[in-house]
Design a protein around this motif. Structure first.
Motif, PDB file in Angstrom:
ATOM      1  N   UNK A 142       0.849  -1.197   0.000  1.00 50.37           N
ATOM      2  CA  UNK A 142       0.000   0.000   0.000  1.00 50.37           C
ATOM      3  C   UNK A 142       0.883   1.246   0.000  1.00 50.37           C
ATOM      4  N   UNK A 143       0.804   2.008  -1.115  1.00 49.63           N
ATOM      5  CA  UNK A 143       1.649   3.195  -1.276  1.00 49.63           C
ATOM      6  C   UNK A 143       2.498   3.124  -2.530  1.00 49.63           C
ATOM      7  N   UNK A 149      -2.053   5.807  -3.717  1.00 47.58           N
ATOM      8  CA  UNK A 149      -2.742   6.702  -2.780  1.00 47.58           C
ATOM      9  C   UNK A 149      -3.229   5.992  -1.518  1.00 47.58           C
ATOM     10  N   UNK A 150      -2.918   4.699  -1.403  1.00 46.44           N
ATOM     11  CA  UNK A 150      -3.425   3.939  -0.253  1.00 46.44           C
ATOM     12  C   UNK A 150      -2.422   3.963   0.903  1.00 46.44           C
ATOM     13  N   UNK A 151      -2.940   3.844   2.116  1.00 43.36           N
ATOM     14  CA  UNK A 151      -2.077   3.833   3.311  1.00 43.36           C
ATOM     15  C   UNK A 151      -2.320   2.560   4.123  1.00 43.36           C
ATOM     16  N   UNK A 175       2.593   8.228   0.427  1.00 44.10           N
ATOM     17  CA  UNK A 175       1.615   9.124   1.053  1.00 44.10           C
ATOM     18  C   UNK A 175       1.568   8.871   2.563  1.00 44.10           C
ATOM     19  N   UNK A 176       1.780   7.625   2.961  1.00 43.42           N
ATOM     20  CA  UNK A 176       1.773   7.294   4.401  1.00 43.42           C
ATOM     21  C   UNK A 176       2.961   7.952   5.100  1.00 43.42           C
ATOM     22  N   UNK A 177       4.141   7.879   4.476  1.00 47.57           N
ATOM     23  CA  UNK A 177       5.312   8.527   5.073  1.00 47.57           C
ATOM     24  C   UNK A 177       5.083  10.033   5.196  1.00 47.57           C
ATOM     25  N   UNK A 178       4.498  10.604   4.157  1.00 41.84           N
ATOM     26  CA  UNK A 178       4.248  12.039   4.145  1.00 41.84           C
ATOM     27  C   UNK A 178       3.299  12.428   5.283  1.00 41.84           C
TER      28      UNK A 178
END
Ligand SMILES: NC(=O)c1ccc[n+]([C@@H]2O[C@H](COP(=O)([O-])OP(=O)(O)OC[C@H]3O[C@@H](n4cnc5c(N)ncnc54)[C@H](OP(=O)(O)O)[C@@H]3O)[C@@H](O)[C@H]2O)c1
Length: 225
Positions: A142-143, A149-151, A175-178
């Motif tokens: 995921x990512x 766009x998934x987390x 996006x998750x890290x961000x």
């Protein structure tokens, strides 16, 4: 390898399990994971190793300074990468490793590689698992690619007391890290795991320290190209 005098090679999918039957010695990590990612030829004796998990632990230390000894960690995902991370976290002294995965059966299976220090956790209890963890690892896809766009978890459950380590390295910042960085968490991606699992292989083959800086430069150039 014996007849051609090859000192070592890397193994990847789909040969990581099958290769175990073809060598003389299997390292403890490779045995526990039922998978190897490299073979060393020592004067005709072939040994299978798995350096993926140690690569994660070494890369995490390199990127963040974080030592996994005595930590509680939540691993999101339960595939081959998650299993390698669970095995290495426990071998390097993590107190507790909680594996959370969409398929609970696979979480149970991945947790077994960590013995008594690891257990499966329910997705519904993720908030409490993360609250007790200093380290959170994304070992799902995921990512990346089709899931850009998934987390893997709600980033608002993270904060300044967390290290959020994504095993994904393309993109370099998921996006998750961000989102995790915006909560104050320390974030890192999977590039260092990729480099350090290879660095350990290099040392197993040659007995020499690996040229870490050149390896980072080479992989960064390859990813940029
Ligand atoms: N940095 C590195 O050197 C390195 C090395 C290896 C892997 N990786 C990365 O690590 C990640 C996992 O690789 P892997 O080889 O372990 O893959 P894998 O064996 O296919 O396992 C994938 C895991 O992610 C879960 N998952 C897949 N899609 C999902 C979704 N849509 N929602 C929730 N969970 C989902 C799967 O759950 P189920 O069990 O329910 O199917 C499974 O537990 C990948 O992003 C890969 O690129 C990085």
């Amino acid at each position: 390898m014996r007849s051609m005098g090859i000192d070592g090679y890397s193994v990847t999918m789909p040969h990581k399990a099958r290769v175990l039957d073809l060598v003389d010695v299997v390292s403890p990590a490779a045995k526990n994971l039922d998978a190897a990612n490299c073979v060393v030829n020592n004067e005709g004796t072939l040994t299978a190793h798995n350096t993926d998990g140690d690569g994660f632990v070494d890369g995490l230390k390199h990127d963040t300074g974080f030592d996994v000894a005595d930590c509680t960690a939540t691993v999101l995902g339960a595939g081959g990468a998650a299993r390698a991370v669970v095995d290495a976290l426990v071998r390097h002294g993590a107190t507790e490793v909680i594996v959370v995965n969409r398929s609970p059966k696979n979480a149970e299976s991945a947790a077994t590689v960590g013995g008594e220090a690891a257990r499966a956790g329910a997705v519904s209890d993720l908030a409490s698992h993360l609250a007790s963890s200093q380290l959170v690892v994304n070992a799902t896809p995921l990512g990346m690619a089709a899931n850009l766009d998934a987390m893997p978890c709600d980033p608002t459950l993270l904060g300044a007391n967390h290290i959020a380590a994504d095993l994904i390295y393309a993109p370099a910042k998921t996006v998750w890290m961000d989102a995790a960085a915006r909560t104050g968490a320390t974030v890192t991606n999977g590039l260092s795991m990729l480099v350090f699992q290879a660095a350990t292989q290099f040392t197993l083959w040659t007995g020499q320290p690996a040229p870490i800086d050149q390896m980072f430069q080479a992989v960064e150039a390859a990813l940029a190209g």
